[in-house]
Design a protein around this motif. Structure first.
Motif, PDB file in Angstrom:
ATOM      1  N   LEU A  41       6.299 131.539 126.817  1.00 38.32           N
ATOM      2  CA  LEU A  41       6.740 132.674 126.008  1.00 38.32           C
ATOM      3  C   LEU A  41       5.557 133.489 125.507  1.00 38.32           C
ATOM      4  N   LEU A  42       4.558 132.811 124.934  1.00 40.39           N
ATOM      5  CA  LEU A  42       3.397 133.526 124.408  1.00 40.39           C
ATOM      6  C   LEU A  42       2.583 134.169 125.528  1.00 40.39           C
ATOM      7  N   GLY A  43       2.556 133.515 126.682  1.00 43.20           N
ATOM      8  CA  GLY A  43       1.799 134.067 127.791  1.00 43.20           C
ATOM      9  C   GLY A  43       2.447 135.268 128.440  1.00 43.20           C
ATOM     10  N   SER A  44       3.758 135.414 128.276  1.00 42.61           N
ATOM     11  CA  SER A  44       4.470 136.522 128.920  1.00 42.61           C
ATOM     12  C   SER A  44       4.834 137.651 127.960  1.00 42.61           C
ATOM     13  N   VAL A  45       4.794 137.414 126.655  1.00 44.53           N
ATOM     14  CA  VAL A  45       5.133 138.441 125.667  1.00 44.53           C
ATOM     15  C   VAL A  45       3.879 138.730 124.842  1.00 44.53           C
ATOM     16  N   ARG A  46       3.205 139.805 125.169  1.00 44.41           N
ATOM     17  CA  ARG A  46       1.902 140.090 124.554  1.00 44.41           C
ATOM     18  C   ARG A  46       2.002 140.312 123.052  1.00 44.41           C
ATOM     19  N   TRP A  47       3.010 141.063 122.601  1.00 47.37           N
ATOM     20  CA  TRP A  47       3.096 141.349 121.166  1.00 47.37           C
ATOM     21  C   TRP A  47       3.331 140.081 120.365  1.00 47.37           C
ATOM     22  N   LEU A  48       4.072 139.136 120.944  1.00 52.44           N
ATOM     23  CA  LEU A  48       4.310 137.867 120.249  1.00 52.44           C
ATOM     24  C   LEU A  48       3.034 137.035 120.207  1.00 52.44           C
ATOM     25  N   ARG A  49       2.261 137.062 121.288  1.00 48.34           N
ATOM     26  CA  ARG A  49       0.980 136.347 121.312  1.00 48.34           C
ATOM     27  C   ARG A  49       0.028 136.922 120.279  1.00 48.34           C
ATOM     28  N   ASP A  50      -0.020 138.249 120.169  1.00 45.46           N
ATOM     29  CA  ASP A  50      -0.893 138.879 119.171  1.00 45.46           C
ATOM     30  C   ASP A  50      -0.425 138.574 117.748  1.00 45.46           C
ATOM     31  N   ALA A  51       0.898 138.514 117.546  1.00 44.94           N
ATOM     32  CA  ALA A  51       1.436 138.269 116.206  1.00 44.94           C
ATOM     33  C   ALA A  51       1.165 136.849 115.727  1.00 44.94           C
ATOM     34  N   THR A  52       1.083 135.907 116.661  1.00 44.78           N
ATOM     35  CA  THR A  52       0.889 134.499 116.284  1.00 44.78           C
ATOM     36  C   THR A  52      -0.565 134.036 116.444  1.00 44.78           C
ATOM     37  N   LYS A  53      -1.441 134.914 116.911  1.00 46.04           N
ATOM     38  CA  LYS A  53      -2.816 134.513 117.194  1.00 46.04           C
ATOM     39  C   LYS A  53      -3.537 133.990 115.953  1.00 46.04           C
ATOM     40  N   ALA A  54      -3.342 134.660 114.815  1.00 45.33           N
ATOM     41  CA  ALA A  54      -4.065 134.267 113.594  1.00 45.33           C
ATOM     42  C   ALA A  54      -3.672 132.867 113.138  1.00 45.33           C
ATOM     43  N   ILE A  55      -2.374 132.587 113.114  1.00 42.82           N
ATOM     44  CA  ILE A  55      -1.920 131.283 112.637  1.00 42.82           C
ATOM     45  C   ILE A  55      -2.300 130.185 113.624  1.00 42.82           C
ATOM     46  N   VAL A  56      -2.252 130.496 114.925  1.00 40.62           N
ATOM     47  CA  VAL A  56      -2.622 129.507 115.930  1.00 40.62           C
ATOM     48  C   VAL A  56      -4.112 129.169 115.823  1.00 40.62           C
ATOM     49  N   GLU A  57      -4.956 130.202 115.695  1.00 42.81           N
ATOM     50  CA  GLU A  57      -6.392 129.961 115.600  1.00 42.81           C
ATOM     51  C   GLU A  57      -6.773 129.318 114.274  1.00 42.81           C
ATOM     52  N   PHE A  58      -5.926 129.468 113.250  1.00 45.47           N
ATOM     53  CA  PHE A  58      -6.172 128.789 111.978  1.00 45.47           C
ATOM     54  C   PHE A  58      -5.842 127.303 112.079  1.00 45.47           C
ATOM     55  N   LEU A  59      -4.729 126.966 112.720  1.00 50.87           N
ATOM     56  CA  LEU A  59      -4.270 125.585 112.785  1.00 50.87           C
ATOM     57  C   LEU A  59      -5.035 124.754 113.812  1.00 50.87           C
ATOM     58  N   ARG A  60      -5.416 125.371 114.921  1.00 54.37           N
ATOM     59  CA  ARG A  60      -5.997 124.620 116.035  1.00 54.37           C
ATOM     60  C   ARG A  60      -7.265 123.852 115.673  1.00 54.37           C
ATOM     61  N   PRO A  61      -8.218 124.415 114.898  1.00 57.87           N
ATOM     62  CA  PRO A  61      -9.456 123.661 114.627  1.00 57.87           C
ATOM     63  C   PRO A  61      -9.301 122.544 113.599  1.00 57.87           C
ATOM     64  N   ILE A  62      -8.183 122.487 112.887  1.00 60.74           N
ATOM     65  CA  ILE A  62      -8.022 121.474 111.850  1.00 60.74           C
ATOM     66  C   ILE A  62      -7.857 120.104 112.502  1.00 60.74           C
ATOM     67  N   PRO A  63      -8.706 119.126 112.183  1.00 58.00           N
ATOM     68  CA  PRO A  63      -8.562 117.786 112.779  1.00 58.00           C
ATOM     69  C   PRO A  63      -7.218 117.172 112.400  1.00 58.00           C
ATOM     70  N   SER A  64      -6.607 116.512 113.353  1.00 52.90           N
ATOM     71  CA  SER A  64      -5.290 115.922 113.096  1.00 52.90           C
ATOM     72  C   SER A  64      -5.332 114.878 111.988  1.00 52.90           C
TER      73      SER A  64
END
Length: 255
Positions: free
Chosen positions: A78-101
């Protein structure tokens, strides 16, 4: 030949370990030799409680992988095929991804509790990212000609994902799954160790280290965990080579 070279390297490492301990360079009470460790492993697999610990860790790992795939693959498509959705979620994804589990363990223990749900949830959190980003990357690498050709034949948008995008993305997605398999196993056992689970290899290692101080049992549990990780990676790698023989050798090798 690759297997033979791996076995030669492993045997060489075990031989050096055995000699170093036996000649007294390392105290045997701190680091037992491999002959002692493997003897303990043989004894442990005759122990019903240890077998239950191994089964508990493997089941939690399998559940975490199933959930990760079910969440990350559709989200990546979904994110790979819908650019506006990928841009809208980029900030939250890049915020969560580096946090160690493991940083989420206190919060998870408060919200979910110390049962198997906690280690499964943390393993899912860690395993989702490689699958998600490999899927998004694969979507970005699709040849536009394929999409336009499918559209010219009247293929509906709903089928473009399943009949064009997903087959192209499959090798990349599978590479993400193979990476996530090792990560999720690490998180399952780490959570068992840090959060004090009732069952699991991590719980066994915790009890052996803090209770009796038996380093032979600690290393035995650690070696079993390592063998599980090796078998999972080796099995998935062989499966990937069988499933995607049509793919180029380097396709899908995305970090």
């Amino acid at each position: 030949m690759r297997i033979v070279r791996n076995l030669v390297g492993l045997l060489g490492f075990l031989l050096i370990w055995e000699v170093v301990v036996r000649v007294g360079l390392i105290d045997q009470n701190d680091v037992p030799p491999p002959t002692v460790v493997f003897a303990r492993i043989g004894e442990l697999f005759g122990d019903t409680e240890f077998v239950r610990d191994v089964i508990a860790s493997v089941l939690a790992w399998l559940i975490a992988m199933a959930v990760s795939i079910a969440v990350a693959v559709p989200a990546g498509l979904l994110l790979g095929s819908v650019r506006w959705l990928r841009d809208a979620t980029k900030a939250i994804v890049e915020f969560l991804r580096p946090i160690p589990s493991v940083a989420w363990i206190p919060l998870i223990l408060i919200v979910v509790g110390g049962g198997p749900e906690s280690k499964i949830l943390l393993a899912v959190y860690a395993a989702v990212w490689p699958i998600l980003f490999n899927t998004i990357y694969a979507m970005a690498e699709i040849d536009p000609v394929l999409i336009e050709t499918a559209r010219s034949y009247g293929t509906p948008k709903s089928r473009l994902l399943t009949s064009v995008a997903l087959p192209h993305a499959a090798p990349f997605v599978f590479t993400g799954i193979r990476m996530s398999a090792a990560i999720s196993l690490i998180l399952v056992i780490s959570t068992e160790f840090l959060a004090g689970a009732k069952l699991g290899i991590g719980q066994f290692v915790l009890e052996a280290s803090s209770g009796s101080g038996r380093m032979d049992l600690v290393l035995a549990g650690t070696v079993v965990a390592g063998v599980l990780g090796f078998l999972a990676n080796e099995g998935l790698e062989r499966l990937g080579k069988r499933l995607f023989r049509w793919s180029s050798n380097d396709e899908g090798d995305v970090a």
